[in-house]
Design an enzyme around this catalytic site. Structure first.
Site, mmCIF file in Angstrom:
data_model
loop_
_atom_site.group_PDB
_atom_site.id
_atom_site.type_symbol
_atom_site.label_atom_id
_atom_site.label_comp_id
_atom_site.label_asym_id
_atom_site.label_seq_id
_atom_site.Cartn_x
_atom_site.Cartn_y
_atom_site.Cartn_z
ATOM 1 C CG ASN A 1 -15.173 26.490 33.795
ATOM 2 O OD1 ASN A 1 -14.765 26.349 34.946
ATOM 3 N ND2 ASN A 1 -15.531 27.661 33.292
ATOM 4 C CG HIS B 1 -10.682 29.170 35.466
ATOM 5 N ND1 HIS B 1 -11.231 28.040 36.019
ATOM 6 C CD2 HIS B 1 -11.696 29.815 34.830
ATOM 7 C CE1 HIS B 1 -12.526 28.003 35.733
ATOM 8 N NE2 HIS B 1 -12.826 29.066 35.019
ATOM 9 C CB CYS C 1 -14.388 30.616 37.442
ATOM 10 S SG CYS C 1 -15.807 29.728 36.774
HETATM 11 N N1 COA Z 1 -23.086 23.664 19.871
HETATM 12 C C1 COA Z 1 -23.288 24.140 18.645
HETATM 13 N N2 COA Z 1 -23.482 25.446 18.390
HETATM 14 C C2 COA Z 1 -23.455 26.282 19.434
HETATM 15 C C3 COA Z 1 -23.234 25.842 20.762
HETATM 16 C C4 COA Z 1 -23.052 24.460 20.945
HETATM 17 N N3 COA Z 1 -22.830 23.917 22.161
HETATM 18 N N4 COA Z 1 -23.271 26.892 21.592
HETATM 19 C C5 COA Z 1 -23.480 27.983 20.829
HETATM 20 N N5 COA Z 1 -23.588 27.616 19.535
HETATM 21 C C6 COA Z 1 -23.835 28.463 18.369
HETATM 22 C C7 COA Z 1 -24.506 29.753 18.716
HETATM 23 O O1 COA Z 1 -25.892 29.592 18.818
HETATM 24 C C8 COA Z 1 -24.093 30.626 17.567
HETATM 25 O O2 COA Z 1 -24.923 30.351 16.485
HETATM 26 P P1 COA Z 1 -25.401 31.527 15.485
HETATM 27 O O3 COA Z 1 -24.115 32.058 14.898
HETATM 28 O O4 COA Z 1 -26.278 30.807 14.544
HETATM 29 O O5 COA Z 1 -26.098 32.509 16.374
HETATM 30 C C9 COA Z 1 -22.688 30.146 17.213
HETATM 31 O O6 COA Z 1 -22.586 28.827 17.802
HETATM 32 C C10 COA Z 1 -21.600 31.023 17.748
HETATM 33 O O7 COA Z 1 -21.871 31.301 19.118
HETATM 34 P P2 COA Z 1 -20.946 32.185 19.990
HETATM 35 O O8 COA Z 1 -21.485 32.207 21.384
HETATM 36 O O9 COA Z 1 -20.649 33.472 19.316
HETATM 37 O O10 COA Z 1 -19.622 31.285 19.937
HETATM 38 P P3 COA Z 1 -18.207 31.557 20.489
HETATM 39 O O11 COA Z 1 -17.208 31.266 19.455
HETATM 40 O O12 COA Z 1 -18.112 32.831 21.252
HETATM 41 O O13 COA Z 1 -18.061 30.379 21.573
HETATM 42 C C11 COA Z 1 -18.127 30.103 23.939
HETATM 43 C C12 COA Z 1 -18.926 30.325 22.664
HETATM 44 C C13 COA Z 1 -19.077 30.034 25.099
HETATM 45 C C14 COA Z 1 -17.378 28.785 23.798
HETATM 46 C C15 COA Z 1 -17.120 31.250 24.087
HETATM 47 O O14 COA Z 1 -17.788 32.461 23.941
HETATM 48 C C16 COA Z 1 -16.440 31.248 25.412
HETATM 49 O O15 COA Z 1 -15.692 30.336 25.719
HETATM 50 N N6 COA Z 1 -16.633 32.326 26.188
HETATM 51 C C17 COA Z 1 -15.972 32.495 27.453
HETATM 52 C C18 COA Z 1 -16.507 31.500 28.396
HETATM 53 C C19 COA Z 1 -15.889 31.581 29.697
HETATM 54 O O16 COA Z 1 -14.726 31.815 29.832
HETATM 55 N N7 COA Z 1 -16.748 31.310 30.661
HETATM 56 C C20 COA Z 1 -16.453 31.019 31.967
HETATM 57 C C21 COA Z 1 -15.690 32.014 32.667
HETATM 58 S S1 COA Z 1 -15.444 31.313 34.219
#
Ligand code: COA
Length: 325
Positions: free
Chosen positions: A282, A252, A114
């Site tokens: 993204n 980004h 990215c």
């Molecule tokens: N729909 C519903 N629930 C979902 C889900 C979805 N699409 N994806 C994950 N969950 C659930 C998980 O299973 C978890 O459930 P649990 O609490 O029962 O285990 C809960 O939601 C929380 O998951 P978590 O991963 O801790 O959520 P989060 O608030 O961290 O959000 C992201 C997840 C991926 C959105 C976030 O971590 C993020 O944006 N990270 C950075 C990503 C990034 O920048 N990536 C690219 C870099 S180039």
């Protein structure tokens, strides 16, 4: 007098097909509400069969050349950032070169996930300063829909396909940083120790493992907030600028919460932060040039504006760039 790399033209391409969160929720245990609240994403564009990385990259490059009023004869080099090339080789950049009718100079792909656009911009700017090229197409083109595990709700809802491009051109450096246009500074970083928090578990030719994207979302989130904050501060410090001194943040587009945190860090009101994640999701290396193309195209960002860009991606790779348009 030394040379500077001016952003002479900007363009983008998005696939025709739009997939909304509700459509994903029909076959996946997720919801529009969850995706919007945690990421800011409402929909993404998904490439059709003919919309390859080369096809989309060429369309974005054509738009950038048109915007610059330049023709293929002015292109000395093409640097295409992608993690989803159409083939192991030739590089997607060469497919774009042929599609544009460019028959001289050189072309290559650059892989920095990215952060690819910031990396490619830095390489192109260095080449222009060194006199190796006068006109360089910098393209980000990605087809992440090909490397997603569509059963993994933690990753597949986050990404989209698309391409963006800028045409950089050499210009004389006026020597006055307060008015000089072009790329003012770039800041690149990598730390391979974090390779396992965001990666593709396969490779071209691995028939046993074609590869899909794996991510530890919370771990990436934590790294992004810290490392991107340092990268934007680095860009301000390198140019002797205070908080609030840049006109625009074109970040980004990985997560709206990260984008808003960076806007605050820079002392910018929300309307000075370009956001496309709601509609594009993204698009990896394509997200910054696509956002730039949109904000320049609708007249928000104007010639002479000071624009800060930042990105973080798998590797980990990250960086920032300060540009006066
Ligand atoms: N729909 C519903 N629930 C979902 C889900 C979805 N699409 N994806 C994950 N969950 C659930 C998980 O299973 C978890 O459930 P649990 O609490 O029962 O285990 C809960 O939601 C929380 O998951 P978590 O991963 O801790 O959520 P989060 O608030 O961290 O959000 C992201 C997840 C991926 C959105 C976030 O971590 C993020 O944006 N990270 C950075 C990503 C990034 O920048 N990536 C690219 C870099 S180039």
């Amino acid at each position: 007098m030394s040379k500077r790399a001016i952003l002479a033209g900007i363009g983008g391409y998005l696939p025709n097909l739009i997939v909304t969160n509700d459509e994903l929720a029909r076959s996946l245990d997720t919801s529009d509400a969850w995706i919007q609240e945690r990421t800011g994403i409402r929909q993404r564009h998904v490439a059709g069969e003919g919309e390859t990385a080369a096809f989309m990259g060429a369309r974005a490059a054509e738009a950038a050349l048109r915007d610059a009023g330049a023709g293929p004869g002015e292109v000395d080099a093409i640097i295409l950032a992608t993690s989803t090339p159409d083939q192991a080789f030739p590089a997607t950049a060469l497919r774009v070169q042929a599609a544009l009718g460019v028959t001289r100079g050189f072309a290559f792909d650059l892989a920095a996930a990215c952060s690819g656009f910031i990396y490619a911009l830095a390489v192109a700017e260095g080449m222009i300063r060194a006199g190796q090229a006068r006109g360089v197409l910098v393209i980000g083109s990605e087809v992440y829909s090909r490397i997603l595990d569509w059963q993994d709700r933690g990753t597949c809802v986050l990404f989209g396909d698309g391409a963006g491009a800028v045409f950089l051109h050499a210009a004389r450096d006026s020597g006055d940083p307060a008015t000089a246009r072009g790329v003012l500074s770039t800041h690149l970083h990598a730390d391979g120790r974090h390779g396992d928090i965001l990666y593709v578990d396969g490779a071209v030719g691995r028939h046993d493992l074609p590869g899909t994207l794996k991510m530890n979302g919370p771990a990436v989130f934590r790294q992004a907030v810290t490392l991107l904050a340092a990268a934007v501060e680095e860009a301000l410090a390198a140019n002797g600028l205070e908080r609030g001194a840049v006109d625009w943040l074109v970040p980004h587009q990985a997560n709206l919460r990260i984008i808003e945190a960076m806007g605050k860090k820079l002392g910018l009101p929300p309307e000075r932060v370009v956001v496309t994640i709601d509609r594009h999701a993204n698009t990896s290396a394509a997200s910054i040039p696509l956002a730039l193309a949109e904000a320049v195209g609708d007249g928000r960002i104007r010639r002479g504006d000071l624009v800060l860009m930042e990105a973080l991606g798998g590797g980990l790779t990250w960086g920032s760039a300060l540009v006066r348009l």
